[in-house]
Design an enzyme around this catalytic site. Structure first.
Site, short mmCIF file in Angstrom:
data_model
loop_
_atom_site.label_atom_id
_atom_site.label_comp_id
_atom_site.label_asym_id
_atom_site.label_seq_id
_atom_site.Cartn_x
_atom_site.Cartn_y
_atom_site.Cartn_z
N LYS A 1 25.19 87.41 -4.83
CA LYS A 1 26.33 86.52 -4.67
C LYS A 1 27.15 86.40 -5.96
O LYS A 1 28.36 86.57 -5.95
CB LYS A 1 25.85 85.13 -4.24
CG LYS A 1 26.92 84.08 -4.20
CD LYS A 1 28.02 84.40 -3.20
CE LYS A 1 29.22 83.52 -3.40
NZ LYS A 1 30.25 83.68 -2.36
N CYS A 44 35.27 79.59 -6.98
CA CYS A 44 34.24 80.63 -7.07
C CYS A 44 34.44 81.61 -8.22
O CYS A 44 33.66 81.62 -9.17
CB CYS A 44 34.19 81.38 -5.75
SG CYS A 44 34.21 80.26 -4.35
#
Ligand code: SAJ
Length: 477
Positions: free
Chosen positions: A232, A290
């Site tokens: 991720k 993010c």
């Protein structure tokens, strides 16, 4: 190890009650999708009744979507599962005791990127609340993006400390990172492959059972918890790196008098077996929850796991360098605006700038880590007055973001486009020029959404990211 846990899961049978901690851009769509699964009888959405977010609880329980911006499929699904009585939102964490599985989707920002210090307080608080209500045979899934080593490390420690139970023996623990983008939350959860990384095989299998019913075209990709954390953080770091590569190229193209979009089309045209050219788009900066931070999570991974990568001595991390290039882009926008004002015979000091776009991504109201804030601070420091417009954003502390465009353009010496909202694609150079009241206002396009020629023709001074072919154009009198 897995024997006892596997039998505890078998005793519990199918997962029928799910808890989702954190009612945000990840938690809300996940909760309603779980609630829409036939086998699942009830889903609790856990949200602290805080001054900032407590209002979501009542909205959600009325079947109303508190998220800003268009989210196809979400409002209808939320209304459906609430009317069916399959979803309730509550600040009462004791309901966790009745859950078979609990997912945790809480923000993991960085306090100080320079020293790689994350702010895990919200996550730790959430895990403590879960741990205090944990029972044997439950499955805990961390969906938040975390530093590699966190699931097996502090997350496990907190849950074991609060519950007195042991992960991998009495309860399952998994990292299954979210991969959603605003504007397509429901679709992303259904269609993206789901990485499932358990601290042990029994936990992984249990989580596969949880997510499979939610997926439509997405597949399950099982791996270890740490590999899932690296996957991720690395996929966002690689995206940030790709953006930095094209941003650097854009800066070079400006200096060389070349149009980055010609170059980009050329590069993207080389297609052959084994030769991929995933060249992304240059722009005014990288925002959101993010990309601006996940690089730091990856960078911190070896530290947390007590490892030192073999790396060229004294050389900066490629990933951190990429971060600094992307962080520079809003400052570059200020430099372009200043260069344009100089061409108009003005200085930044005392000039009025119209900043178009506060959200970090087009047609959304999400302004987390927006690059526009860096630009605003930079040009104000250089003496400019700024008015900000965004059709989707309201309630920004300390920044007056307006929804009415002409009042922001009125009297502007320069216009800076920061977000690719559809509304800005049809800016009328004649009408906007009249509003500015200036003979040669400056327009700086940070998302390549206007046609430079039609603005230049009307007397605008144009500047664009990567547009070396236009940035020195002749000024039409
Ligand atoms: N941006 C560019 N050029 C590009 C693409 C994006 O300048 O070519 C800028 C955008 O304007 C924005 C920022 O980068 O300011 C982030 O944009 P994004 O499209 O990456 O949007 P996010 O951050 O919401 O989504 C990313 C996605 N990650 C990857 O594609 C690897 C998404 O799949 C993740 O789920 C999401 O991060 C997340 O939650 O981690």
């Amino acid at each position: 190890m897995g024997g006892k846990l596997a039998s505890l899961f078998a005793e519990r049978g199918l997962i029928t009650t799910v808890g989702v901690v954190g009612m945000g851009y990840v938690g809300i769509p996940s909760a309603v999708l779980f609630a829409d699964v036939l086998q699942i009888r009830h889903v609790y959405g856990f949200q602290r009744d805080s001054p900032r977010s407590g209002s979501k609880i009542a909205l959600l329980n009325r079947g109303q979507n508190p998220l800003v911006g268009d989210e196809p499929g979400l409002p209808e699904l939320l209304e459906k599962v609430v009317s069916e009585g399959k979803f309730t939102c509550t600040p009462d964490f004791s309901h966790i005791q009745s859950c078979d599985a609990v997912t945790v989707a809480i923000q993991t920002p960085f306090l100080d990127p320079a020293d790689l210090v994350p702010d895990f307080t919200p996550l730790s608080d959430g895990l403590r609340a879960v741990g205090g209500n944990l029972a044997e045979g439950m499955l805990i899934v961390i969906e938040s993006t975390v530093t590699p080593g966190t699931t097996q490390g502090i997350a496990r420690e907190i849950l074991e400390e609060e519950s007195g139970l042991s992960a991998g023996k009495d309860f399952g623990l998994v990292h299954a990172p979210e991969r959603v983008m605003v504007g397509r939350l429901i679709r992303n959860i259904r269609e993206h492959d789901r990485i499932v990384g358990g601290i042990d095989p029994a936990s992984t299998r249990r989580a596969i059972g949880l997510y499979t019913p939610v997926l439509t075209t997405g597949r399950i990709i099982p791996m270890t918890a740490t590999a899932a954390e690296v996957t991720k953080t690395a996929e966002n770091t690689f995206r940030d790196l790709q953006i930095a590569a094209v941003n650097e190229l854009a800066l070079y193209c400006e200096a060389m008098g070349v149009n980055i979009y010609d170059v980009r089309e050329g590069i993207a045209s080389l297609r052959e077996e084994g030769v991929t050219r995933a060249i992304l788009w240059p722009g005014a900066g990288v925002g959101g929850h993010c990309l601006p931070k996940d690089t730091y999570h990856l960078e911190r991974g070896p530290q947390v796991l007590g490892a030192v990568p073999d790396y060229p001595p004294g050389r900066e991390s490629l990933y951190l360098l990429a971060r600094s290039i992307n962080d520079f882009m809003p400052v570059h926008m200020a430099n372009l605006a200043e260069a344009g004002l100089t061409r108009a015979g003005r200085t930044m000091g005392g000039s009025r700038i119209a900043l178009l776009g506060w959200s970090f991504i087009a047609n959304s109201g999400d302004w987390r880590n927006t690059p526009s804030a860096v630009f605003l601070e930079t040009v104000i420091t250089r003496g400019a007055d700024v008015l900000v417009h965004d059709p989707f954003v309201t309630g920004v502390p300390g920044v007056d973001v307006r929804q009415e465009l002409s009042s922001v353009l009125k009297g502007a010496d320069a216009v800076a486009i920061f977000t690719g909202h559809t509304q800005y694609r049809s800016l009328d150079p004649v009408r906007c020029l009249a509003l500015t009241g200036s003979r040669h206002p400056v327009i700086v396009d940070g998302r390549n959404i206007i046609d430079p020629d039609i603005f230049i023709r009307e007397g605008w001074i144009y500047k664009g990211i990567g547009r070396g072919d236009k940035n020195g154009h002749e000024i039409r009198t």
